[in-house]
Design an enzyme around this catalytic site. Structure first.
Site, PDB file in Angstrom:
ATOM      1  N   ASP A   6       0.853  -1.196   0.000  1.00  0.00           N
ATOM      2  CA  ASP A   6       0.000   0.000   0.000  1.00  0.00           C
ATOM      3  C   ASP A   6       0.883   1.238   0.000  1.00  0.00           C
ATOM      4  OD1 ASP A   6      -2.434  -1.421   0.112  1.00  0.00           O
ATOM      5  OD2 ASP A   6      -2.240  -1.654   2.274  1.00  0.00           O
ATOM      6  N   ASP A  26      -7.111  -1.249  -4.500  1.00  0.00           N
ATOM      7  CA  ASP A  26      -8.177  -0.874  -3.560  1.00  0.00           C
ATOM      8  C   ASP A  26      -9.082   0.189  -4.167  1.00  0.00           C
ATOM      9  OD1 ASP A  26      -7.019  -2.574  -1.692  1.00  0.00           O
ATOM     10  OD2 ASP A  26      -5.843  -0.979  -0.762  1.00  0.00           O
TER      11      ASP A  26
END
Length: 220
Positions: free
Chosen positions: A150, A184
């Site tokens: 991430d 995401d």
């Protein structure tokens, strides 16, 4: 251009951008390194990894991670079958694109979970411990036990609750706290599109068919 071709381009495009960004971050930044985006104090490239689901949500270690990876794979297979079926039925193209975005996002994070533990070394907290690709000593984990990369962090509001607020007064408050990635984002865009524009596909499709049957019966 055929709907099927556009669907493939959407999926490949999201996957390509997602994996390129993750590769660059993983091989050029150390863990928790943070870089402001365009000099802003509320937008950062912030490198973290997680063992679980989207936005850093975790589901335990080892067996939990393995179960999540397998569940993701099964879900993506089912979603791929659904997209193929809708293309054959010539369903609304916006609906198909939304499902393709979800499919591509899920695939992007699956790639991390399945392969990253094998093809990357572990990331450390100092510049000398930046991960390498295909290290001679092997990866940091095993097949299906990789961690999801991430990097996007947007703490637009970072403040403290007033002391007069019950229970939470004096505690820190931050929005938006989760760190996320391109995959995401793709999943969220697809989900919001479904919820806003195509709720009838899940809730009203059967009612629509029943109405059509009733109207046909009335004309006989």
């Amino acid at each position: 251009m055929k709907k099927s071709t556009i669907s493939i381009l959407v999926i490949v495009g999201v996957l390509l951008v997602d994996q390129v960004v993750k590769f660059v971050i993983k091989t050029n930044m150390y863990y928790h390194q943070q870089i402001p985006i365009l000099g802003q104090d509320w937008a950062f490239i912030h490198f973290v990894e997680n063992n679980g689901m989207a936005f850093g949500i975790s589901l335990g270690e080892n067996y939990g991670k393995l179960a999540l990876s397998i569940f993701r794979i099964i879900t993506v297979i089912g979603l791929g079958w659904l997209i193929n079926s809708l293309l054959k039925k010539k369903e609304r193209f916006g609906l198909i694109v939304a499902l393709c975005l979800i499919f591509a996002g899920a695939m992007g994070n699956i790639i991390d979970s399945v392969f990253y533990g094998v093809i990357f070394s572990d990331s450390g907290f100092v510049p000398s411990e930046i991960a390498t690709f295909l290290p001679p000593e092997g990866g940091y984990s095993s097949f299906l036990h990789g961690k999801v990369v991430d990097m996007f962090y947007f703490p637009m509001i970072d403040t403290v609750w007033p002391s007069w607020v019950p229970i939470i007064g004096g505690n820190s408050f931050q929005f938006f706290r989760p760190v996320f990635n391109v995959a995401d984002s793709s999943i969220c865009i697809g989900m919001f599109t479904l919820l806003i524009f195509y709720r009838d596909f899940f809730s009203g499709g059967s009612h629509k068919k029943a109405k059509e049957v009733q109207e046909t019966a009335n004309t006989d």
